[in-house]
Design an enzyme around this catalytic site. Structure first.
Site, PDB file in Angstrom:
ATOM      1  N   ASP A 218       0.861  -1.177   0.000  1.00 35.00           N
ATOM      2  CA  ASP A 218       0.000   0.000   0.000  1.00 35.00           C
ATOM      3  C   ASP A 218       0.904   1.236   0.000  1.00 35.00           C
ATOM      4  OD1 ASP A 218       0.847   0.335   2.623  1.00 35.00           O
ATOM      5  OD2 ASP A 218      -1.146   0.282   3.515  1.00 35.00           O
ATOM      6  N   HIS A 219       0.304   2.428   0.162  1.00 33.71           N
ATOM      7  CA  HIS A 219       1.077   3.676   0.123  1.00 33.71           C
ATOM      8  C   HIS A 219       2.169   3.726   1.195  1.00 33.71           C
ATOM      9  CE1 HIS A 219      -2.477   3.938   2.617  1.00 33.71           C
ATOM     10  NE2 HIS A 219      -1.840   4.804   3.390  1.00 33.71           N
TER      11      HIS A 219
ATOM     12  N   CYS B 137       2.812  -3.339   4.102  1.00 32.29           N
ATOM     13  CA  CYS B 137       1.994  -2.187   4.481  1.00 32.29           C
ATOM     14  C   CYS B 137       2.720  -1.502   5.642  1.00 32.29           C
ATOM     15  CB  CYS B 137       0.549  -2.569   4.782  1.00 32.29           C
ATOM     16  SG  CYS B 137       0.249  -3.497   6.293  1.00 32.29           S
ATOM     17  N   GLY B 138       2.051  -0.641   6.374  1.00 34.09           N
ATOM     18  CA  GLY B 138       2.746   0.097   7.435  1.00 34.09           C
ATOM     19  C   GLY B 138       3.283  -0.818   8.517  1.00 34.09           C
ATOM     20  N   THR B 139       2.401  -1.627   9.094  1.00 34.77           N
ATOM     21  CA  THR B 139       2.814  -2.581  10.124  1.00 34.77           C
ATOM     22  C   THR B 139       2.991  -3.990   9.584  1.00 34.77           C
ATOM     23  OG1 THR B 139       0.497  -3.081  10.580  1.00 34.77           O
ATOM     24  CG2 THR B 139       1.528  -1.341  11.926  1.00 34.77           C
TER      25      THR B 139
ATOM     26  N   GLY C 151      -2.345  -5.510   8.641  1.00 31.41           N
ATOM     27  CA  GLY C 151      -3.570  -5.488   7.845  1.00 31.41           C
ATOM     28  C   GLY C 151      -3.453  -6.303   6.586  1.00 31.41           C
TER      29      GLY C 151
ATOM     30  N   HIS D 216       8.925 -24.760   7.754  1.00 31.04           N
ATOM     31  CA  HIS D 216       7.884 -25.471   8.505  1.00 31.04           C
ATOM     32  C   HIS D 216       6.471 -25.214   7.991  1.00 31.04           C
ATOM     33  CE1 HIS D 216      10.343 -26.188  12.450  1.00 31.04           C
ATOM     34  NE2 HIS D 216      11.017 -26.515  11.364  1.00 31.04           N
TER      35      HIS D 216
ATOM     36  N   ARG E 173       7.181 -34.135   8.417  1.00 26.56           N
ATOM     37  CA  ARG E 173       6.063 -34.002   9.374  1.00 26.56           C
ATOM     38  C   ARG E 173       5.304 -32.694   9.177  1.00 26.56           C
ATOM     39  NH1 ARG E 173      10.610 -32.342  12.044  1.00 26.56           N
ATOM     40  NH2 ARG E 173      10.431 -30.582  13.476  1.00 26.56           N
ATOM     41  N   HIS E 174       5.962 -31.725   8.540  1.00 24.61           N
ATOM     42  CA  HIS E 174       5.307 -30.427   8.337  1.00 24.61           C
ATOM     43  C   HIS E 174       4.259 -30.487   7.228  1.00 24.61           C
ATOM     44  CE1 HIS E 174       8.138 -28.857  11.148  1.00 24.61           C
ATOM     45  NE2 HIS E 174       9.139 -29.325  10.423  1.00 24.61           N
TER      46      HIS E 174
HETATM   47  C1  RB5 Z   1      -2.055   2.756   6.438  1.00 21.40           C
HETATM   48  O1  RB5 Z   1      -2.066   3.966   7.092  1.00 21.40           O
HETATM   49  C2  RB5 Z   1      -1.874   1.625   7.441  1.00 21.40           C
HETATM   50  O2  RB5 Z   1      -3.047   1.483   8.200  1.00 21.40           O
HETATM   51  C3  RB5 Z   1      -1.540   0.338   6.739  1.00 21.40           C
HETATM   52  O3  RB5 Z   1      -0.399   0.529   5.983  1.00 21.40           O
HETATM   53  C4  RB5 Z   1      -1.248  -0.853   7.621  1.00 21.40           C
HETATM   54  O4  RB5 Z   1      -0.302  -0.568   8.599  1.00 21.40           O
HETATM   55  C5  RB5 Z   1      -2.409  -1.579   8.152  1.00 21.40           C
HETATM   56  O5  RB5 Z   1      -2.302  -2.606   8.824  1.00 21.40           O
END
Ligand code: RB5
Length: 150
Positions: free
Chosen positions: A8-9, A64-66, A69, A97, A131-132
């Site tokens: 994403d952005h 994505c950011g984290t 999502g 695994h 086994r996996h």
């Molecule tokens: C975008 O602002 C952010 O919500 C997205 O990149 C992500 O971190 C969502 O999980």
């Protein structure tokens, strides 16, 4: 090796850097977007990369950011095993695994150097099977069971 990538952005800059790195390593990178810092919805990107991974039987990279999502979204798609990895050990284990077919990164969590190490490790590691295999088959069985239930 051919690999599909998408972000994403929030992850677009890291996607550019990883694309350069992977291309220099000799890989063919299928860029599924996004292509600018304009805001987009990460499930749309997860859908595109998952489509390439499943139809071409290749590995994928999602950002994505984290990373949270886009990994939740990707793991809703039947046949996708997406692993959110912020160090190389998990990336290796996710292939050995779990036969993970997508590695997920949080661009706001880790730097480019670590992201490159994680992606290289993921792409160089084979599934151990043994086994996996049975456990991965049970994940697929859960997908089918859920389909029957709802
Ligand atoms: C975008 O602002 C952010 O919500 C997205 O990149 C992500 O971190 C969502 O999980």
């Amino acid at each position: 090796m051919e690999v599909a990538i998408g972000s994403d952005h929030a992850g677009v800059q890291l996607k550019r850097e990883l694309t350069t790195c992977l291309t220099m390593d000799g890989h063919t990178v299928l860029d599924c977007g996004t292509y600018s810092e304009d805001s987009v919805d990460y499930p749309d990107i997860a859908d595109k990369v998952a489509g390439e991974v499943l139809s071409k039987r290749i590995l994928g990279i999602l950002i994505c950011g984290t990373g949270v999502g886009i990994s939740i979204a990707a793991n809703k798609i039947k046949g996708i095993r997406a692993a959110l990895c912020h160090e190389a050990y998990t990336a290796r284990m996710a292939r050995e695994h779990n036969d993970a077919n997508i590695v997920v990164l949080g661009a706001r969590v880790i730097g480019t150097g670590l992201a490159e190490e994680i992606v290289r490790t993921f792409m160089q590691t084979e599934f151990s099977a043994g086994r996996h295999q049975r456990r991965v088959e049970k994940i697929a069985a859960l997908e089918n069971k859920m389909e029957r239930r709802f």
